[in-house]
Scaffold this active site. Structure first.
Site, mmCIF file in Angstrom:
data_model
loop_
_atom_site.group_PDB
_atom_site.id
_atom_site.type_symbol
_atom_site.label_atom_id
_atom_site.label_comp_id
_atom_site.label_asym_id
_atom_site.label_seq_id
_atom_site.Cartn_x
_atom_site.Cartn_y
_atom_site.Cartn_z
ATOM 1 C CG ASN A 34 -2.062 -0.823 1.210
ATOM 2 O OD1 ASN A 34 -2.211 -1.661 0.340
ATOM 3 N ND2 ASN A 34 -2.949 -0.610 2.150
ATOM 4 N NE ARG A 35 0.873 6.458 -3.785
ATOM 5 C CZ ARG A 35 0.550 7.502 -4.544
ATOM 6 N NH1 ARG A 35 -0.399 7.400 -5.437
ATOM 7 N NH2 ARG A 35 1.168 8.656 -4.386
#
Ligand code: CTP
Ligand code: CA
Length: 249
Positions: A34-35
């Site tokens: 995930n960012r």
């Protein structure tokens, strides 16, 4: 050496902050993730330290230096993050989950680097499509809510074990949304039985991933909602602890 913040409003408290994104390996060189820059979580950890807390920072891989005076636990995967949180939960006063936990992980991790599929003779790509099977990761806050209610986290997960919580544990979640922010945030607060949920609209350019500022809404368990102005992430961190402190027993 200098003892930081020993007279602060978090003096004598033990808090767990999770930060960064988890990385779920596909093979030795690739992952699903995930960012998340980790900035919000690291700011929360530093702010709590300065206010006198013993801070346990459970962090995914980020490009930030470990903060001074904070107990660091580096993890890579959601399972490792769940285990780390589980290890420290029994005598914690608060848990702030600012980490972007990957909801799924590859079902199998390849032992060797996966190679592009080629036809031997021509060296041309044989196929344009490739897929990876994924399986759901445990929901750390979700499991905790179930465990605190005395329920079971389900067969597929071993679940968070909380032999005996020493104190009432304040739980704070984060939600990064791209649409229907208020509805999604309220549903998450309910579902995970949180004391506070901090929501931000990641489609804005002054809020969310990698930025130094954040524009958040804070949802309270009693249904109250606060719409905070755009602030540096340090200011957001202070605002969050300001709301946690009165909830501590
Ligand atoms: N969280 C968690 N364990 C997970 C996923 C999320 O504890 N496996 C936590 C996050 O750290 C965050 C909160 O739950 O504090 C909300 O995360 P979010 O991804 O927004 O919620 P989900 O329930 O995963 O819902 P969705 O991704 O579908 O929006
Ligand atoms: Ca999620």
């Amino acid at each position: 050496h200098q003892v930081l913040g020993r007279h602060g409003d978090l003096a004598g408290r033990r808090v767990i902050v999770t930060a960064g994104g988890t990385q779920e390996p596909i093979d030795p060189v690739r992952y699903v993730g995930n960012r998340s820059s980790g900035k919000m979580g690291y700011n929360l950890a530093v702010e709590a330290r300065d206010r006198g807390a013993h801070v346990i920072l459970v962090s995914g891989p980020v490009a930030l230096p470990p903060p001074f005076g904070v107990e660091m636990h580096l993890v890579e995967t959601a399972m490792q993050m769940r285990d780390a949180v589980s290890d420290f939960i029994t005598d914690a006063d608060a848990l702030i989950m600012s980490a972007a936990v990957a909801d799924f992980r590859p079902t199998r991790v390849a032992e060797q680097k996966i190679k592009k599929l080629r036809t031997e003779a021509t060296g041309q790509h044989r196929e344009d499509e490739f897929s990876i099977d994924l399986v759901a990761n445990p929901d750390i806050l979700g499991e905790l809510a179930l465990a605190l209610k005395g329920g079971h986290a389900g067969e597929q997960h071993t679940g968070i074990s909380i032999p005996q919580l020493k104190r009432r544990l304040i739980r704070v979640g984060f939600a990064a949304e791209t649409e229907h922010l208020v509805e999604h945030a309220q549903a998450k607060l309910q579902r995970k039985q949180l004391d506070l949920l901090v929501a931000n609209d990641v489609s804005r350019t002054d809020s969310g991933f990698g930025t130094d500022t954040n524009k958040v809404l804070i949802f309270h368990a009693d249904g109250a909602m606060e719409d905070l102005p755009v602030m540096p992430k340090t200011g957001v961190a202070a605002a969050i602890w300001d709301r946690v402190v009165p909830l501590l027993g």
